[in-house]
Structures are given as structure tokens and as C-alpha cells.
Design a protein around this motif. Structure first.
Motif, PDB file in Angstrom:
ATOM      1  N   LEU A 127       4.383   7.147   7.318  1.00  0.00           N
ATOM      2  CA  LEU A 127       5.330   8.138   6.805  1.00  0.00           C
ATOM      3  C   LEU A 127       4.883   8.629   5.434  1.00  0.00           C
ATOM      4  O   LEU A 127       4.618   7.837   4.538  1.00  0.00           O
ATOM      5  N   LEU A 128       4.835   9.939   5.304  1.00  0.00           N
ATOM      6  CA  LEU A 128       4.391  10.548   4.064  1.00  0.00           C
ATOM      7  C   LEU A 128       5.267  11.751   3.735  1.00  0.00           C
ATOM      8  O   LEU A 128       5.591  12.550   4.606  1.00  0.00           O
ATOM      9  N   GLY A 129       5.659  11.870   2.465  1.00  0.00           N
ATOM     10  CA  GLY A 129       6.399  13.038   2.004  1.00  0.00           C
ATOM     11  C   GLY A 129       5.731  13.619   0.777  1.00  0.00           C
ATOM     12  O   GLY A 129       5.135  12.897  -0.016  1.00  0.00           O
ATOM     13  N   ALA A 178       9.912  12.545  -1.551  1.00  0.00           N
ATOM     14  CA  ALA A 178       8.747  12.284  -2.396  1.00  0.00           C
ATOM     15  C   ALA A 178       8.402  10.792  -2.471  1.00  0.00           C
ATOM     16  O   ALA A 178       7.274  10.436  -2.797  1.00  0.00           O
ATOM     17  N   ARG A 179       9.359   9.903  -2.171  1.00  0.00           N
ATOM     18  CA  ARG A 179       9.094   8.459  -2.214  1.00  0.00           C
ATOM     19  C   ARG A 179       8.248   7.982  -1.038  1.00  0.00           C
ATOM     20  O   ARG A 179       7.680   6.885  -1.089  1.00  0.00           O
ATOM     21  N   ALA A 229      16.813   2.063  -3.473  1.00  0.00           N
ATOM     22  CA  ALA A 229      16.468   2.637  -4.782  1.00  0.00           C
ATOM     23  C   ALA A 229      16.325   1.573  -5.867  1.00  0.00           C
ATOM     24  O   ALA A 229      15.469   1.671  -6.740  1.00  0.00           O
ATOM     25  N   SER A 230      17.157   0.545  -5.817  1.00  0.00           N
ATOM     26  CA  SER A 230      17.156  -0.435  -6.912  1.00  0.00           C
ATOM     27  C   SER A 230      16.540  -1.769  -6.532  1.00  0.00           C
ATOM     28  O   SER A 230      16.492  -2.682  -7.343  1.00  0.00           O
ATOM     29  N   SER A 231      16.062  -1.896  -5.292  1.00  0.00           N
ATOM     30  CA  SER A 231      15.520  -3.197  -4.871  1.00  0.00           C
ATOM     31  C   SER A 231      14.292  -3.015  -3.997  1.00  0.00           C
ATOM     32  O   SER A 231      14.265  -3.449  -2.855  1.00  0.00           O
ATOM     33  N   ALA A 232      13.308  -2.335  -4.531  1.00  0.00           N
ATOM     34  CA  ALA A 232      12.083  -2.114  -3.765  1.00  0.00           C
ATOM     35  C   ALA A 232      11.384  -3.444  -3.512  1.00  0.00           C
ATOM     36  O   ALA A 232      11.274  -4.287  -4.386  1.00  0.00           O
ATOM     37  N   ALA A 233      10.902  -3.609  -2.282  1.00  0.00           N
ATOM     38  CA  ALA A 233      10.196  -4.837  -1.923  1.00  0.00           C
ATOM     39  C   ALA A 233       8.814  -4.854  -2.571  1.00  0.00           C
ATOM     40  O   ALA A 233       8.245  -3.805  -2.861  1.00  0.00           O
ATOM     41  N   PRO A 234       8.283  -6.030  -2.826  1.00  0.00           N
ATOM     42  CA  PRO A 234       6.937  -6.106  -3.400  1.00  0.00           C
ATOM     43  C   PRO A 234       5.931  -5.399  -2.492  1.00  0.00           C
ATOM     44  O   PRO A 234       6.009  -5.511  -1.272  1.00  0.00           O
ATOM     45  N   ARG A 235       5.002  -4.713  -3.093  1.00  0.00           N
ATOM     46  CA  ARG A 235       4.004  -3.972  -2.333  1.00  0.00           C
ATOM     47  C   ARG A 235       2.860  -4.898  -1.927  1.00  0.00           C
ATOM     48  O   ARG A 235       2.475  -5.802  -2.650  1.00  0.00           O
ATOM     49  N   MET A 236       2.286  -4.614  -0.774  1.00  0.00           N
ATOM     50  CA  MET A 236       1.124  -5.324  -0.300  1.00  0.00           C
ATOM     51  C   MET A 236      -0.110  -4.898  -1.089  1.00  0.00           C
ATOM     52  O   MET A 236      -0.179  -3.767  -1.565  1.00  0.00           O
ATOM     53  N   ARG A 237      -1.072  -5.788  -1.234  1.00  0.00           N
ATOM     54  CA  ARG A 237      -2.337  -5.385  -1.847  1.00  0.00           C
ATOM     55  C   ARG A 237      -2.972  -4.282  -1.006  1.00  0.00           C
ATOM     56  O   ARG A 237      -2.819  -4.246   0.214  1.00  0.00           O
TER      57      ARG A 237
END
Length: 353
Positions: A127-129, A178-179, A229-237
Motif C-alpha cells: 500500500l502506497l499513498g 500520505a502515511r 496515529a499515536s501508537s505506531a508499531a515498531p518498524r522492521m529493519r
């Protein structure tokens, strides 16, 4: 893959200041139509197999595939394409300000890497915006790379209209769009774009169907945005995300073929234990469990949206025997494939009345 594009920007707080203008449909057309001539495409009357909108087929002398789009309220559009060229093709046009989001196949990554900084190898269906400023957009596509997209485009006034329809404001909607940077997973939204790709509604229902899907997609992306919005999960490497997405892309592209764990590991360039940990962290499933779920989802789409015999559906989702498929389907959903199809038809008949 070479590319020259305008840079993306964050949606402005002045989105609502864009006024609806005369000849609005031409604004949507100028995003899509000028590119078709460069793509060596010819228009098929009546919207082609989707029976609405505008449908172009690639000249077989240059490649294969089709490009379809449907303008909605002269300020938005849904587009689906699946293309491959036999030689390098350059195409483009001068585009207006617009926002776009959708499900993008892995060969589309180079078009957006300058905009979002995501590495190659992302999943088919990522998914891309993004947002384009008005200006020239030109792309150079090398031969023998399959380009697959299902997307929604919104002119600024279209974003305002849809935002109001779902009970929010255009800033929230365009910020949510945009996110979507290619690294985040919104399963309901991915499924919706898969449904758009597979759907073939009747001529009578087609425009209403796609209008509803546009609104639903915008509602889903806003819902996801507000919940996270306030609790983004940790991103993968980045390297791990690339491995995961390569495995997912391989599986999606070979759902009709026998797939073993070793095949996924080769596609992902990683070990079985590492791949298992990546799927467990990102999807809450084993790699082969994830493949089974995608097969079952695709089976549901085929049973709901086509008249293909059960045996053909079984083959298209990787089962050599209809009996094995029926057993697996019933175990997953509690009904046989035939019963599932009948229940879907009954529900649609009820809805139509």
C-alpha cells in the motif's frame, strides 16, 4: 528503471481552497489519457470487460495488458492496470495537483523510491499513498517487467467531497493517504484493492459498485490512520522488510503453483528460521500458513465473482485435486465451496431487492 518525476509533498492545509472548475472531467482525463498514446494503447469501446469507464489495450506489437480507469464525480477516479512491454517505453503527461493511493506490485517500486525511500523487493500488493504537484510526470519502463496497480486518485476538490461523505475533513483524509509509505500493512484496505482488481460487476451496477469502493477505501484509510496515529508499531529493519516482501510477492504471484517453504526462502534470500520469525512478527502466522490464507482469500474472490467450475477454482489456488480443495475450504470457512457460492448468490439477490 529510469524515471523523472516531480517531488511529492505533504497535503497542504489549503486543500479546501481548490475550487471546482468547468470542464472538470478533463482534469481527470489528463492524468490518464495522454499516457495511453505513448504506451501504444488503443481504446476499447464501452469500458472493455468492466463495462464502464475507459479501457485501453496495449498494442500486441509492443507488449500486452490493459489499463482501465473510471472517473467519479469529475473529481476522482479508480484505475486498474496490468501491463508488460517488450521494449523500453517512455510515457507521461502534464498532471494537475492530485492525491493517489493504492495497491502496487513490486516492479512499481522504482517509480516511487525517490519519493519515499523504500527499498526494492516490496510485496505485490504493498500500500502506497502520495501527492503530486501539478507539472510534468514522465516515466521510462524497461521491457519484460510486469506492472500491476489498483489505485484511487483524488483531485483536491474530490478529496474534500469524499472526506465530507465519510464524516471527516480533507486534511485528515489526505494526511492518512500520505502515511501509506509502502512499509505499513492495512489488511482490510489490501483486501479492498484485491476486490477491485477481481470484480466484474454488471453494467447496471458497475458505477455504483466502484463509487462505493472509493468511499469505502477512503473510510478504511482514515479509520486506520486515526486508530494508529499515536501508537505506531515498531518498524522492521529495511533488509528484513525486503525479505518478507519478496516472499509475499513470490507467493501471491504463484498461488496456482505448488509452493514449498524452500521456494519462499529462495525468493526472500533468507533462511527458513529467519523467514518464520519475520512472518510471525509481521503477520502472526507461519510462512505456509500465510500462503494458505491467501489461497483461501483468492478462492473466495473467484467463487464470488466468477462462474468458474469448482475444479478450476481449486487449480487456480494451487490444489491438484478438487476434493482436497473442498476439504481445506470447508475446514477454513465451515461450508463447502459450492455452498459458499450459493450463499453469496442468495445474499446478492437479497441485497438487489
Amino acid at each position: 528503471m529510469g524515471i523523472t518525476m516531480q517531488a511529492a509533498h505533504r497535503p497542504s492545509a489549503r486543500t479546501e481552497d481548490f475550487a471546482d472548475a468547468p470542464g472538470a472531467n478533463s482534469r481527470i482525463d489528463e492524468i490518464f489519457v495522454p499516457q495511453m498514446k505513448d504506451m501504444h494503447a488503443f481504446e476499447v469501446a464501452g469500458g472493455g470487460e468492466r463495462e464502464c469507464g475507459r479501457y485501453w489495450s496495449i498494442d500486441p506489437a509492443y507488449g500486452r495488458g490493459a489499463y482501465w480507469c473510471l472517473a467519479i464525480d469529475d473529481a476522482a477516479a479508480i484505475a486498474v492496470f496490468d501491463l508488460m512491454f517488450e521494449e523500453t517505453v517512455s510515457f507521461g503527461s502534464v498532471v494537475p495537483n492530485f492525491f493517489c493511493f493504492g495497491s502496487y506490485g513490486r516492479n512499481m517500486i522504482p517509480y516511487f523510491s525517490e519519493l519515499i525511500g523504500v527499498e526494492d523487493g516490496w510485496e505485490s500488493g504493498t500500500l502506497l499513498g502520495y501527492a503530486w504537484r501539478a507539472g510534468m510526470c514522465r516515466e521510462v519502463v524497461p521491457p519484460n517487467e510486469r506492472l500491476v496497480v489498483a489505485s484511487i486518485s483524488l483531485l483536491p476538490d474530490g478529496a474534500t467531497k469524499v472526506a465530507r461523505a465519510i464524516g471527516t475533513d480533507p486534511i485528515t483524509l489526505t494526511t492518512a493517504i500520505a502515511r501509506l509509505d509502502g512499509t505499513l500493512r492495512v489488511p482490510a484496505l489490501s483486501r479492498l484493492f484485491d476486490e477491485i482488481k477481481a470484480a466484474r460487476p454488471s453494467r447496471t451496477a458497475a458505477k455504483a459498485y466502484y463509487r462505493c469502493k472509493l468511499v469505502e477505501a477512503c473510510a478504511l484509510v482514515v479509520d486506520w490512520h486515526e486508530r494508529n496515529a499515536s501508537s505506531a508499531a515498531p518498524r522492521m529493519r529495511a533488509v528484513d522488510r525486503t525479505s518478507l516482501n519478496l516472499a509475499c510477492a513470490f507467493a501471491r504471484e504463484h498461488l496456482g503453483d505448488p509452493i514449498e517453504l524452500d521456494d519462499l526462502c529462495r525468493a526472500a534470500c533468507t533462511s527458513p528460521s529467519k523467514l518464520a520469525s519475520l512472518f510471525r512478527a509481521a503477520e502472526g502466522a507461519t510462512p505456509m500458513g500465510w500462503v494458505r490464507e491467501r489461497r483461501m482469500e483468492h478462492a473466495c474472490e473467484l467463487l464470488s465473482n466468477t462462474e468458474s467450475p469448482i475444479a478450476e477454482v481449486a487449480a487456480r489456488v494451487g490444489f491438484a485435486r478438487q476434493g482436497s480443495f473442498s476439504e481445506a475450504f470447508k475446514e477454513r470457512f465451515g461450508v463447502t465451496p459450492h455452498r459458499y457460492r450459493m450463499l453469496n448468490r442468495t445474499a446478492r439477490t437479497h441485497d438487489a431487492h
